[in-house]
Design an enzyme around this catalytic site. Structure first.
Site, PDB file in Angstrom:
ATOM      1  N   ILE A  91       0.765  -1.208   0.013  1.00 34.37           N
ATOM      2  CA  ILE A  91      -0.016   0.042   0.031  1.00 34.37           C
ATOM      3  C   ILE A  91       0.895   1.274  -0.049  1.00 34.37           C
ATOM      4  CG2 ILE A  91      -1.810  -1.083   0.946  1.00 34.37           C
ATOM      5  CD1 ILE A  91      -0.903   0.112   3.687  1.00 34.37           C
ATOM      6  N   ILE A 133       3.602  -2.413   5.741  1.00 31.72           N
ATOM      7  CA  ILE A 133       3.999  -2.108   4.312  1.00 31.72           C
ATOM      8  C   ILE A 133       3.069  -2.942   3.175  1.00 31.72           C
ATOM      9  CG2 ILE A 133       5.980  -2.589   2.607  1.00 31.72           C
ATOM     10  CD1 ILE A 133       7.846  -2.238   5.162  1.00 31.72           C
ATOM     11  N   GLU A 134       2.558  -4.009   3.430  1.00 32.54           N
ATOM     12  CA  GLU A 134       1.912  -5.040   2.395  1.00 32.54           C
ATOM     13  C   GLU A 134       0.522  -4.394   2.374  1.00 32.54           C
ATOM     14  OE1 GLU A 134       3.135  -8.963   2.164  1.00 32.54           O
ATOM     15  OE2 GLU A 134       4.530  -8.548   4.014  1.00 32.54           O
ATOM     16  N   MET A 135      -0.421  -4.791   3.447  1.00 28.99           N
ATOM     17  CA  MET A 135      -1.978  -4.549   3.313  1.00 28.99           C
ATOM     18  C   MET A 135      -2.175  -3.628   4.350  1.00 28.99           C
ATOM     19  SD  MET A 135      -2.839  -8.585   2.380  1.00 28.99           S
ATOM     20  CE  MET A 135      -4.385  -8.149   1.292  1.00 28.99           C
TER      21      MET A 135
END
Length: 337
Positions: A91, A133-135
């Site tokens: 994201i 950092i990811e979702m």
């Protein structure tokens, strides 16, 4: 490798290819040629309804805080179930620290993630959701998002036989779907099954090298060509603050800079290679191993200079290419509203 040694190597691989008896529920689907049926945990039997729900969740970007990232963003079926990038993007355009490993045959890995921090596919499925950092969600926020989408409630009830949505059910559904992402039926599998025309002469020579002079099979063994173990082969160890991989989980000195042995199946679709995406193609990977990796204090003792000739390198690559089997493409599902 002598003829007798080649026969022994084939016999060993043949014994591995016989389906195991598992303690958990039976895997309900046919598996591709060359593979065992995946182990299924007793706490999460694979069912059609659960797999279908998991597929929907896998593709739903609403499981990320800003609605831009799904599991399929970094593990795209059209890109070998990776994102074909050195490191993944989450994201807000944030960059991760490692290359996304393929979901292909992840069902056979004993531990998940490059550093093995998840003991199962279920626990792995939970990780990216709450990774900032990811979702970028907390698990509670992700569940609240799903509960706000009316179409999900009946899907969860159908899959689990009861009302309610929670993070464990989310993880179980995604893991069930991922247990169906299996690739086999490669030229090697057909050759090993008796079709001696399925692999080229170069690939057959490469198979011999793989098991002898190149010594690849010491880590890339079994029908999935991975021992599910962790090794320091020197990748990324020259930077000022290297990623210490498995050490961050085990705290064992021997695991500094060690990362999980990946499967060698379907490498045609999963480049770039290594945990940091530092090698762009198979030729570069073979060159890396031929020079014995990158020296460091924790380099695996099995990393040695190989002294392969140019022809041997071509043969080894030909064998690795013979491990390219079913690509496993799935149609993106319609999302509930």
């Amino acid at each position: 490798m002598t003829r007798s040694l080649l026969a022994l190597a084939l016999a060993a691989l043949a014994s591995i290819a016989v389906a195991d008896d598992f303690d958990g529920p039976e895997y309900p689907y046919k598996v591709p040629l060359g593979l065992n049926a995946p182990d299924v945990p007793s706490t999460n039997p694979v069912t059609d309804a659960k797999v279908e729900l998991g597929k929907i969740l896998y593709f739903d970007k609403r499981l990320s805080r800003d609605g831009t990232v799904s599991c399929a963003t970094c593990h795209d079926p059209k890109k070998g179930w990776t994102d074909q990038a050195p490191v993944s993007t989450g994201i807000k355009g944030q960059k991760g620290g490692v290359s996304a490993p393929t979901v292909l045959n992840a069902a056979y890995m004993e531990l998940q993630f490059w550093d093995g921090r998840a003991p199962s596919l279920e626990e792995q499925a939970k990780g990216p959701i709450q990774n900032p950092i990811e979702m970028g969600f907390t698990h509670e926020e992700a569940v609240a998002r799903l509960k706000s989408i009316k179409g999900y409630a009946p899907l969860f009830k159908k899959a689990f036989g009861e009302d309610g949505i929670d993070i464990d059910k989310v993880a179980k559904a995604i893991a069930s779907f991922e247990r169906t992402i299996l690739t086999g039926n490669a030229p090697y599998d057909r050759w090993h099954a008796g079709d001696k025309k399925a692999m080229s002469e170069s690939a057959v020579r490469g198979f011999t090298l793989f098991n002898a002079k190149a010594n690849c099979a010491i880590c890339h063994d079994g029908f999935n060509f991975s021992n599910s173990d962790f090794h320091n082969i020197g990748v990324g160890m020259t930077v000022e603050k290297p990623n210490l991989g498995r050490f961050e989980q085990s705290k064992e000195e021997k695991h500094k800079g060690a990362f999980k042995t990946p499967t060698l199946r379907n490498l045609a679709h999963t480049a770039p290679f290594m945990h940091d995406g530092s090698e762009k193609d198979l030729a570069a990977v073979v060159e890396y191993y031929d020079r014995g990796g990158t020296p460091n204090a924790w380099l695996d003792g099995r990393m040695k200079r190989l002294g392969l000739t140019p022809e041997e390198k071509k043969d080894l690559i030909a064998f690795l290419e013979a491990l390219n089997g079913d690509q496993v493409l799935v149609k993106e599902p319609k999302l509930p509203q």
